[in-house]
Write a protein that holds these residues in place. Structure first.
Motif, PDB file in Angstrom:
ATOM      1  N   PRO A 115       0.725  -1.312  -0.224  1.00 37.55           N
ATOM      2  CA  PRO A 115       0.084  -0.003  -0.063  1.00 37.55           C
ATOM      3  C   PRO A 115       0.969   1.010   0.012  1.00 37.55           C
ATOM      4  N   GLU A 116       0.248   2.348  -0.769  1.00 34.49           N
ATOM      5  CA  GLU A 116       1.092   3.712  -0.611  1.00 34.49           C
ATOM      6  C   GLU A 116       1.148   4.157   0.901  1.00 34.49           C
ATOM      7  N   GLY A 117       2.282   4.372   1.054  1.00 35.77           N
ATOM      8  CA  GLY A 117       2.460   5.139   2.477  1.00 35.77           C
ATOM      9  C   GLY A 117       3.161   4.155   3.380  1.00 35.77           C
ATOM     10  N   VAL A 118       2.909   2.779   2.980  1.00 38.48           N
ATOM     11  CA  VAL A 118       3.738   1.632   3.926  1.00 38.48           C
ATOM     12  C   VAL A 118       5.298   1.505   3.495  1.00 38.48           C
ATOM     13  N   ARG A 119       6.209   1.807   4.365  1.00 38.98           N
ATOM     14  CA  ARG A 119       7.535   1.648   4.188  1.00 38.98           C
ATOM     15  C   ARG A 119       8.000  -0.098   3.752  1.00 38.98           C
ATOM     16  N   ASP A 120       8.801  -0.207   3.052  1.00 37.86           N
ATOM     17  CA  ASP A 120       9.266  -1.511   2.538  1.00 37.86           C
ATOM     18  C   ASP A 120       9.698  -2.351   3.824  1.00 37.86           C
ATOM     19  N   GLU A 121      10.551  -1.503   4.838  1.00 36.17           N
ATOM     20  CA  GLU A 121      10.818  -2.293   6.223  1.00 36.17           C
ATOM     21  C   GLU A 121       9.692  -2.689   6.945  1.00 36.17           C
ATOM     22  N   VAL A 122       8.540  -1.884   6.947  1.00 33.59           N
ATOM     23  CA  VAL A 122       7.422  -2.337   7.544  1.00 33.59           C
ATOM     24  C   VAL A 122       6.576  -3.351   6.841  1.00 33.59           C
ATOM     25  N   ALA A 123       6.423  -3.215   5.415  1.00 31.23           N
ATOM     26  CA  ALA A 123       5.788  -4.256   4.752  1.00 31.23           C
ATOM     27  C   ALA A 123       6.412  -5.653   5.064  1.00 31.23           C
ATOM     28  N   ALA A 124       7.974  -5.679   5.051  1.00 30.71           N
ATOM     29  CA  ALA A 124       8.397  -7.082   5.267  1.00 30.71           C
ATOM     30  C   ALA A 124       8.336  -7.552   6.408  1.00 30.71           C
ATOM     31  N   THR A 125       7.418  -7.000   7.375  1.00 27.21           N
ATOM     32  CA  THR A 125       7.472  -7.557   8.730  1.00 27.21           C
ATOM     33  C   THR A 125       5.939  -8.409   8.720  1.00 27.21           C
ATOM     34  N   LEU A 126       5.032  -8.193   7.642  1.00 32.84           N
ATOM     35  CA  LEU A 126       3.630  -8.644   7.753  1.00 32.84           C
ATOM     36  C   LEU A 126       3.245  -9.898   7.312  1.00 32.84           C
ATOM     37  N   PRO A 127       3.866 -10.641   6.456  1.00 30.17           N
ATOM     38  CA  PRO A 127       3.193 -11.968   6.254  1.00 30.17           C
ATOM     39  C   PRO A 127       3.023 -12.920   7.354  1.00 30.17           C
ATOM     40  N   VAL A 128       4.163 -13.533   7.990  1.00 28.62           N
ATOM     41  CA  VAL A 128       4.250 -14.610   8.904  1.00 28.62           C
ATOM     42  C   VAL A 128       3.425 -14.346  10.239  1.00 28.62           C
ATOM     43  N   SER A 129       4.010 -13.076  10.629  1.00 26.37           N
ATOM     44  CA  SER A 129       3.663 -12.586  12.046  1.00 26.37           C
ATOM     45  C   SER A 129       2.057 -12.188  11.713  1.00 26.37           C
ATOM     46  N   GLY A 130       1.726 -11.277  10.788  1.00 23.82           N
ATOM     47  CA  GLY A 130       0.409 -10.859  10.859  1.00 23.82           C
ATOM     48  C   GLY A 130      -0.587 -11.839  10.297  1.00 23.82           C
ATOM     49  N   LEU A 131      -0.380 -12.855   9.594  1.00 24.35           N
ATOM     50  CA  LEU A 131      -1.328 -14.179   9.239  1.00 24.35           C
ATOM     51  C   LEU A 131      -1.427 -14.991  10.615  1.00 24.35           C
ATOM     52  N   THR A 132      -0.178 -15.181  11.329  1.00 27.15           N
ATOM     53  CA  THR A 132      -0.403 -16.082  12.357  1.00 27.15           C
ATOM     54  C   THR A 132      -0.920 -15.517  13.399  1.00 27.15           C
ATOM     55  N   ALA A 133      -1.024 -14.053  13.727  1.00 27.16           N
ATOM     56  CA  ALA A 133      -1.972 -13.472  14.908  1.00 27.16           C
ATOM     57  C   ALA A 133      -3.266 -13.429  14.439  1.00 27.16           C
ATOM     58  N   ALA A 134      -3.573 -13.324  12.766  1.00 27.21           N
ATOM     59  CA  ALA A 134      -5.033 -13.427  12.815  1.00 27.21           C
ATOM     60  C   ALA A 134      -5.525 -14.711  12.717  1.00 27.21           C
ATOM     61  N   ALA A 135      -4.743 -15.761  12.387  1.00 22.71           N
ATOM     62  CA  ALA A 135      -5.304 -17.206  12.461  1.00 22.71           C
ATOM     63  C   ALA A 135      -5.494 -17.515  14.121  1.00 22.71           C
ATOM     64  N   ALA A 136      -4.625 -17.063  15.019  1.00 18.43           N
ATOM     65  CA  ALA A 136      -4.737 -17.270  16.262  1.00 18.43           C
ATOM     66  C   ALA A 136      -6.136 -16.866  16.928  1.00 18.43           C
ATOM     67  N   LEU A 137      -6.273 -15.394  16.610  1.00 19.80           N
ATOM     68  CA  LEU A 137      -7.481 -14.910  17.023  1.00 19.80           C
ATOM     69  C   LEU A 137      -8.818 -15.500  16.335  1.00 19.80           C
ATOM     70  N   ALA A 138      -8.724 -15.765  15.154  1.00 15.82           N
ATOM     71  CA  ALA A 138      -9.762 -16.442  14.533  1.00 15.82           C
ATOM     72  C   ALA A 138     -10.250 -17.886  15.237  1.00 15.82           C
ATOM     73  N   ALA A 139      -9.163 -18.565  15.617  1.00 20.39           N
ATOM     74  CA  ALA A 139      -9.261 -19.993  16.167  1.00 20.39           C
ATOM     75  C   ALA A 139     -10.078 -19.850  17.477  1.00 20.39           C
ATOM     76  N   VAL A 140     -10.202 -18.853  18.138  1.00 23.62           N
ATOM     77  CA  VAL A 140     -10.789 -18.608  19.388  1.00 23.62           C
ATOM     78  C   VAL A 140     -12.278 -18.159  19.133  1.00 23.62           C
ATOM     79  N   GLY A 141     -12.476 -17.534  17.795  1.00 26.19           N
ATOM     80  CA  GLY A 141     -13.704 -16.795  17.794  1.00 26.19           C
ATOM     81  C   GLY A 141     -13.848 -15.556  18.423  1.00 26.19           C
TER      82      GLY A 141
END
Length: 306
Positions: A115-141
């Motif tokens: 996305p515009e306005g998101v630095r590469d150093e920040v974008a590079a942190t998102l996939p594994v950690s972001g998706l893991t966090a989302a899945a962990a919260l979804a698992a508990v409803g």
């Protein structure tokens, strides 16, 4: 020639080497990304250290290193779709992200526009950690009005889980060392020290009891939640690690929904989620970066720049 971090044997940071390799080029159905930043995750050094974990991800020696990356598309194969030269992108490429170039097959399931306005150093942190966090919260409803206990709240996955839970309308209690309490309060969590007596400290903070829990490091928070009477199906743990208490759900990045990462990236762009980058290291200091992260005393993410 180009550069890539490689290792010839399993072990600690000392096995990682920055090597010159032939420059890769995109096949007809691939795009090539010129990597500018690579976010580190615990799974990266665990794969490099543990042959059984590497095998689970289909990685054999000699191997590349890292999973998350961000950069710019600089080659597009004749049959590749979805991206053009010059597009800023971020993605996941397990076992090969810390390199000057990453090849990604299209249609790309693990490559997204930055996305515009998101630095590469920040974008590079998102996939594994972001998706893991989302899945962990979804698992508990998780839902608005919940009070959730998050184990390992100050870690790389924890910082996303805390903020996603807050955005969902939950009250968050996060386990951490006392040195991170101020950091966690800044993310919207109520910190609680881990270790013996955790259940009593949780009761003191939330006498009306917690309703859900997710454990992102070890099993202490999950076991505490069970002891406090939380239903096992409302407790999750990260997929790798010791067996959880009976009925507790395992969750990993691969369990996340198809739109979760886009939602997280948009929240980062709009300021709803803050990504704390604890430190950046040039790729030449890869061993130091991994040593720092493996010590688990950083508040947020470690990023490699190329």
């Amino acid at each position: 020639m180009s550069r890539a971090v490689r290792y010839q044997r399993f072990g600690g940071p000392e096995v990682l080497e920055l090597r010159e390799i032939p420059e890769p080029h995109a096949a007809p159905d691939e795009v090539r990304v010129r990597v500018t930043a690579a976010g580190l995750n615990p799974m990266d050094w665990q794969i490099a250290a543990q042959p059984d974990m590497a095998a689970r991800f289909g990685i054999a020696l000699p191997a590349g290193f890292g999973s998350d990356f961000a950069g710019v598309v600089d080659e597009v194969g004749a049959e590749a779709t979805g991206f053009a030269v010059g597009d800023r992108v971020y993605g996941a490429a397990i076992g090969r992200s810390v390199a000057d170039f990453v090849l990604v097959e299209t249609p790309a399931a693990h490559l997204w526009p930055t996305p515009e306005g998101v630095r590469d150093e920040v974008a590079a942190t998102l996939p594994v950690s972001g998706l893991t966090a989302a899945a962990a919260l979804a698992a508990v409803g998780l839902r608005s009005g919940d009070t959730i206990l998050i184990g390992g709240a100050a870690g790389g996955v924890g910082v996303f889980a805390v903020q996603l839970a807050r955005l969902a309308g939950a009250r968050v209690l996060g386990t951490a060392s006392e040195g991170t309490f101020g950091f966690l309060r800044g993310l919207g969590a109520e910190p609680v020290a881990y270790g013996p007596g955790l259940a009593d400290r949780v009761r003191a903070l939330a006498p009306e009891w917690i309703t859900a829990a997710t454990d992102l490091f070890g099993r202490e928070a999950a076991e505490t939640a069970v002891g406090l009477g939380v239903a096992p199906e409302r407790i999750s743990v990260v997929a790798d690690g010791p067996a959880p208490p009976p009925g507790v759900r395992r969750a990993g990045a691969y369990d996340a929904g198809p739109d979760d990462l886009a939602r997280i990236a948009e929240a980062v762009r709009s300021g709803g989620i803050t990504v704390p980058v604890a430190a950046t290291f040039p790729v030449e200091r890869i061993r130091e970066a991994v040593t720092t992260q493996a010590g688990r005393h950083v508040h947020g993410k470690i990023v490699i720049t190329l």
